[in-house]
Design an enzyme around this catalytic site. Structure first.
Site, mmCIF file in Angstrom:
data_model
loop_
_atom_site.group_PDB
_atom_site.id
_atom_site.type_symbol
_atom_site.label_atom_id
_atom_site.label_comp_id
_atom_site.label_asym_id
_atom_site.label_seq_id
_atom_site.Cartn_x
_atom_site.Cartn_y
_atom_site.Cartn_z
ATOM 1 N N CYS A 130 0.815 -1.224 0.000
ATOM 2 C CA CYS A 130 0.000 0.000 0.000
ATOM 3 C C CYS A 130 0.850 1.278 0.000
ATOM 4 O O CYS A 130 0.534 2.250 -0.705
ATOM 5 C CB CYS A 130 -0.962 -0.005 1.181
ATOM 6 S SG CYS A 130 -0.198 -0.438 2.744
ATOM 7 N N HIS A 244 -3.008 6.406 4.595
ATOM 8 C CA HIS A 244 -1.582 6.669 4.808
ATOM 9 C C HIS A 244 -1.213 8.046 4.254
ATOM 10 O O HIS A 244 -1.759 8.485 3.234
ATOM 11 C CB HIS A 244 -0.732 5.637 4.063
ATOM 12 C CG HIS A 244 -0.742 4.265 4.657
ATOM 13 N ND1 HIS A 244 -1.318 3.949 5.865
ATOM 14 C CD2 HIS A 244 -0.204 3.097 4.196
ATOM 15 C CE1 HIS A 244 -1.152 2.666 6.116
ATOM 16 N NE2 HIS A 244 -0.484 2.122 5.110
#
Ligand SMILES: NC(=O)c1ccc[n+]([C@@H]2O[C@H](COP(=O)([O-])OP(=O)(O)OC[C@H]3O[C@@H](n4cnc5c(N)ncnc54)[C@H](OP(=O)(O)O)[C@@H]3O)[C@@H](O)[C@H]2O)c1
Length: 352
Positions: A130, A244
Site C-alpha cells: 500500500c 496513509h
C-alpha cells in the site's frame, strides 16, 4: 465489460476484504456468483452484496472450483498455501499479500503505471504494498516526463494498514488512555494511543531497514522498471485510523519547477491536487479516507538542492482502497476488458 464472472474473495471479512466487496459492487463489476471465504471463525457470518445476503464460508482448497477470478487478502501464509490451489482450479488470482510480489514471473501492477504487465500473467497478478502504491502513482507522470533518479520516502501509516484488529486496538487504547485505564497492546508492538513508532514489520539486522521500507524500494524498482533509481524509505506507524500519508522528496534528471509538477499531475488518473497554500490546506488522511484518488499537495522546490532538480511534496491515500482493494479491482477490470484472462489450465508452468 464482458462475461459475468464467478468471483471469490479469500479474506472477505478483513479490512481489505470488506472494501473489495464494496468496490466490486459500486464499480458494477460483472459478477455472476460471489464466494466469500475466511477463517473457520467467520464461517456462517453474513455479508451483503448487491443488496443480498451472502454467507461466509471457511476457506478450504475445494472452494475455487469454477472460480474465474480470486482476490486474496488473508495474509502471505494463506496466499502461499491456497493461491496455487486456486490457480490449479483455473482461477486467475489477484493477490494482496507480499507472497509473490517479487517473483520475476508474477506481474506486480498499478494500472495507472504498468497495465501492460497484466497480459503477461501466468495465473497470478500481485497487488503492490500500500505505501508503494500511494507513493509512486503520483510520481509516475513526473518520472515519465523527467526521470526521477533519487527518491526519499517518509511514511505516516494508519492503523488500517495493519488490518481490522489494529484499527480496534487504536480505538480501544485511545479510549483507555482518555479514561486513565491501563491498556496492553496485543496487535501492534507498542502503545498506540498518542504515540507513533517505527513500522511494525520485521527488521533487517544487516542494513537496519524494516520490511516495509525494503518493500517500497524493491517494488518501486520492479513496477517502474528502473532499478537504477536511488531510493530510501523511513516507514512510521501513526495513530490515525485510516489512510496513509507520505512525504516524497525526489530529484529529477533535469531541472523541474513546482508548476511543472502541478501541470503533470493536473489530469493524471487517480490523482487530485490539494495544494491551497494561502489557507494552509493540504492533503490529510481524514480527507483521503473513503476516496479513490490519492491527494497531492505541498508541492514545492527542495531548497537544499540549488540545482533546481528536486521537489518535495506530501500525499495521502486510502490504503484500503487505492492501496489495496481498488487497485486489485482495477486490475480485474483490465483483465476482463482486455479479454486477456488466461485460465491456469492454459498455462501449466505457474512458478510457485
Ligand atoms: N490493510 C491494508 O491496508 C493492506 C493493504 C495492502 C495489502 N494488505 C494485505 O492484505 C492482506 C489482508 O490484510 P487486512 O488488513 O485485510 O487484514 P485483516 O483485517 O486482519 O483481515 C484478514 C482476513 O484474513 C482472514 N484469515 C485470517 N486467517 C485465516 C485463515 N487461517 N484462513 C482463512 N482466512 C483467514 C480473516 O478471516 P477472519 O475474519 O475469519 O479472521 C480476514 O478475513 C494481508 O496480506 C495484508 O498484508 C493489506
Amino acid at each position: 465489460m464482458s462475461a459475468q464472472q464467478i468471483v471469490a474473495i479469500a479474506g472477505a471479512t478483513g479490512a481489505v476484504g470488506v472494501e473489495l466487496l464494496q468496490c466490486l459492487e459500486r464499480r458494477n463489476f460483472p459478477v455472476r456468483e460471489i464466494r466469500l471465504l475466511a477463517s473457520a471463525r467467520s464461517k456462517g457470518k453474513q455479508l451483503s452484496f448487491q443488496g443480498k445476503p451472502v454467507v461466509v464460508e471457511e476457506l478450504t482448497e475445494n472452494k475455487f472450483e469454477g472460480v474465474d477470478i480470486a482476490f486474496f487478502s488473508a495474509g502471505g501464509k494463506i496466499s502461499r498455501e491456497f493461491v496455487p490451489r486456486a490457480v490449479a482450479c483455473g482461477a486467475v488470482v489477484i493477490d494482496n499479500s507480499s507472497a509473490f510480489r517479487m517473483d520475476p514471473e508474477v506481474p506486480l501492477v498499478i494500472p495507472e503505471i504498468n497495465p501492460e504487465a497484466i497480459g503477461k500473467h501466468r495465473g497470478i497478478i500481485a497487488n503492490p504494498n500500500c505505501s508503494t502504491i500511494i507513493a509512486i502513482t503520483p510520481l509516475w507522470p513526473i518520472h515519465r516526463s523527467n526521470r526521477i533518479r533519487r527518491l526519499i520516502v517518509t511514511t505516516y501509516q494508519a492503523a488500517s494498514g495493519a488490518g481490522a484488529a489494529a484499527m480496534r486496538e487504536l480505538l480501544e487504547s485511545t479510549h483507555a488512555y482518555l479514561h486513565d485505564k491501563p491498556h496492553q497492546p496485543t496487535v501492534l508492538p507498542h502503545p498506540y494511543a498518542f504515540n507513533l513508532f517505527s513500522h511494525n514489520s520485521a527488521m533487517n539486522a544487516e542494513n537496519g531497514y524494516n520490511e516495509e521500507e525494503l518493500k517500497v524500494i524493491k517494488e518501486t524498482w520492479k513496477i517502474m522498471g528502473d532499478p537504477e533509481m536511488r531510493i530510501t524509505a523511513t516507514c512510521v506507524r501513526v495513530p490515525v485510523l485510516r489512510a496513509h500519508s507520505e512525504s516524497l522528496l525526489f530529484e529529477c534528471e533535469a531541472p523541474i519547477t513546482p508548476d511543472e509538477v502541478r501541470s503533470l499531475l493536473a489530469n493524471a488518473p487517480g490523482i487530485r491536487i490539494v495544494d491551497r497554500t494561502a489557507e494552509n490546506y493540504f492533503p490529510m488522511p481524514r480527507d483521503a479516507s473513503g476516496r479513490d484518488e490519492i491527494l497531492v499537495g505541498r508541492i514545492r522546490k527542495d531548497l537544499s538542492d540549488p540545482s533546481g532538480r528536486s521537489i518535495v511534496m506530501f500525499v495521502c491515500g486510502d490504503q484500503l482502497l487505492k492501496g489495496a482493494a481498488l487497485n486489485a479491482v482495477q486490475i480485474a477490470e483490465h483483465l476482463i476488458s482486455a479479454g486477456r484472462k488466461l485460465s491456469a489450465t492454459q498455462t501449466s508452468a505457474v512458478p510457485l
